[in-house]
Design a protein around this motif. Structure first.
Motif, PDB file in Angstrom:
ATOM      1  N   GLN A  15       0.894  -1.203  -0.038  1.00 18.44           N
ATOM      2  CA  GLN A  15      -0.233  -0.096  -0.146  1.00 18.44           C
ATOM      3  C   GLN A  15       0.988   1.223   0.009  1.00 18.44           C
ATOM      4  OE1 GLN A  15      -3.069   0.089   3.088  1.00 18.44           O
ATOM      5  NE2 GLN A  15      -4.084  -1.586   2.424  1.00 18.44           N
ATOM      6  N   VAL A  18       2.404   1.678  -3.407  1.00 15.29           N
ATOM      7  CA  VAL A  18       1.473   2.223  -4.387  1.00 15.29           C
ATOM      8  C   VAL A  18       0.896   3.648  -4.220  1.00 15.29           C
ATOM      9  CG1 VAL A  18      -0.913   1.674  -5.348  1.00 15.29           C
ATOM     10  CG2 VAL A  18       0.650  -0.178  -5.054  1.00 15.29           C
ATOM     11  N   LYS A  19       0.706   3.978  -2.946  1.00 13.10           N
ATOM     12  CA  LYS A  19       0.388   5.345  -2.687  1.00 13.10           C
ATOM     13  C   LYS A  19       1.500   6.165  -3.103  1.00 13.10           C
ATOM     14  CE  LYS A  19      -2.399   4.606   1.392  1.00 13.10           C
ATOM     15  NZ  LYS A  19      -2.380   4.660   2.866  1.00 13.10           N
ATOM     16  N   ALA A  22       1.297   6.643  -6.880  1.00 12.60           N
ATOM     17  CA  ALA A  22       0.269   7.342  -7.382  1.00 12.60           C
ATOM     18  C   ALA A  22       0.398   8.793  -7.095  1.00 12.60           C
ATOM     19  CB  ALA A  22      -0.840   6.801  -6.271  1.00 12.60           C
ATOM     20  N   TYR A  25       2.634   9.549  -9.837  1.00 13.76           N
ATOM     21  CA  TYR A  25       1.778   9.798 -11.094  1.00 13.76           C
ATOM     22  C   TYR A  25       0.954  10.910 -11.419  1.00 13.76           C
ATOM     23  CZ  TYR A  25       0.257   8.351 -15.564  1.00 13.76           C
ATOM     24  OH  TYR A  25      -0.124   8.386 -16.814  1.00 13.76           O
ATOM     25  N   PRO A  95      -2.819   4.181 -14.982  1.00 13.38           N
ATOM     26  CA  PRO A  95      -1.932   3.824 -13.937  1.00 13.38           C
ATOM     27  C   PRO A  95      -2.576   4.420 -12.386  1.00 13.38           C
ATOM     28  CG  PRO A  95      -0.558   4.639 -15.188  1.00 13.38           C
ATOM     29  CD  PRO A  95      -1.934   4.873 -16.029  1.00 13.38           C
ATOM     30  N   ALA A  99      -4.148   2.231  -9.431  1.00 12.89           N
ATOM     31  CA  ALA A  99      -3.677   2.417  -8.268  1.00 12.89           C
ATOM     32  C   ALA A  99      -4.809   2.564  -7.348  1.00 12.89           C
ATOM     33  CB  ALA A  99      -2.684   3.590  -7.819  1.00 12.89           C
ATOM     34  N   LEU A 102      -6.485  -0.594  -6.372  1.00 17.05           N
ATOM     35  CA  LEU A 102      -5.697  -1.401  -5.382  1.00 17.05           C
ATOM     36  C   LEU A 102      -5.952  -1.040  -4.020  1.00 17.05           C
ATOM     37  CD1 LEU A 102      -2.179  -1.625  -7.311  1.00 17.05           C
ATOM     38  CD2 LEU A 102      -3.824  -3.511  -6.744  1.00 17.05           C
ATOM     39  N   LEU A 103      -5.946   0.535  -3.727  1.00 13.58           N
ATOM     40  CA  LEU A 103      -5.988   1.003  -2.584  1.00 13.58           C
ATOM     41  C   LEU A 103      -7.348   1.409  -1.933  1.00 13.58           C
ATOM     42  CD1 LEU A 103      -3.226   3.955  -3.220  1.00 13.58           C
ATOM     43  CD2 LEU A 103      -2.852   1.745  -1.845  1.00 13.58           C
ATOM     44  N   TYR A 160      -7.131  -4.715 -12.864  1.00 13.80           N
ATOM     45  CA  TYR A 160      -6.840  -4.780 -11.250  1.00 13.80           C
ATOM     46  C   TYR A 160      -7.850  -6.006 -11.197  1.00 13.80           C
ATOM     47  CZ  TYR A 160      -8.866  -4.931  -6.739  1.00 13.80           C
ATOM     48  OH  TYR A 160      -9.300  -5.323  -5.643  1.00 13.80           O
TER      49      TYR A 160
END
Length: 168
Positions: A15, A18-19, A22, A25, A95, A99, A102-103, A160
């Protein structure tokens, strides 16, 4: 090592990664979409068929403009350039939406992803118009960007779902 827990949520160490990605990005999207066009190198100085000018605002309001004006594209290089722009727009939000899937469990629904992708795209296009009015950034409001960005969000959601099904 498993990426997801029993509830199909991303595990804690992933997490944070990915945060961070993100956030990076999101900054990249802002730079790509909100800097003046003159900052970027120009490959071709052609004007895309279907462009309309409303004072300092430039827009392409025809959905599927490339297909509608296919016969007006002067050569193969211009056609390839226009197609690559559309492909890049499909993957602009990919992307970030991936993300978020995912989160955030609450966005993992196709309707929410479509709405979120469309609204993000609309915010980008509207901000570009405002920047053009204020600073003449030479940006273009394109209906096709709304379509391709939203499609990219949908593809991110489907990706995802695929990743989650393979890894859980």
């Amino acid at each position: 090592m498993k990426f997801f827990d029993e509830q199909a949520n991303l595990r804690a160490p992933f997490q944070k990664i990915v945060k961070g990605l993100a956030v990076c990005y999101t900054i990249a999207i802002c730079l790509m979409c909100f800097l003046p066009q003159s900052v970027y190198p120009t490959l071709k100085s052609m004007e895309t068929p279907g462009v309309q000018h409303f004072g300092r605002i430039t827009a392409i309001l025809t959905p599927f403009n490339t297909l509608v004006h296919f016969g007006k594209i002067p050569d193969l290089v211009d056609l390839i350039f226009i197609i690559l722009q559309n492909v890049a727009n499909i993957f602009l939000l990919f992307p970030l939406i991936f993300a978020l899937c995912l989160l955030k469990p609450n966005v993992r629904q196709v309707k929410k992803v479509l709405l979120m992708s469309f609204l993000m795209s609309l915010a980008i296009e509207t901000t570009q118009v405002i920047l053009d009015l204020l600073f003449n950034f030479n940006r273009v409001f394109e209906v096709d960007d709304l379509i391709t960005n939203t499609l990219g969000g949908l593809l991110a959601y489907l990706f995802y779902r695929l990743i989650r099904s393979v890894t859980t």
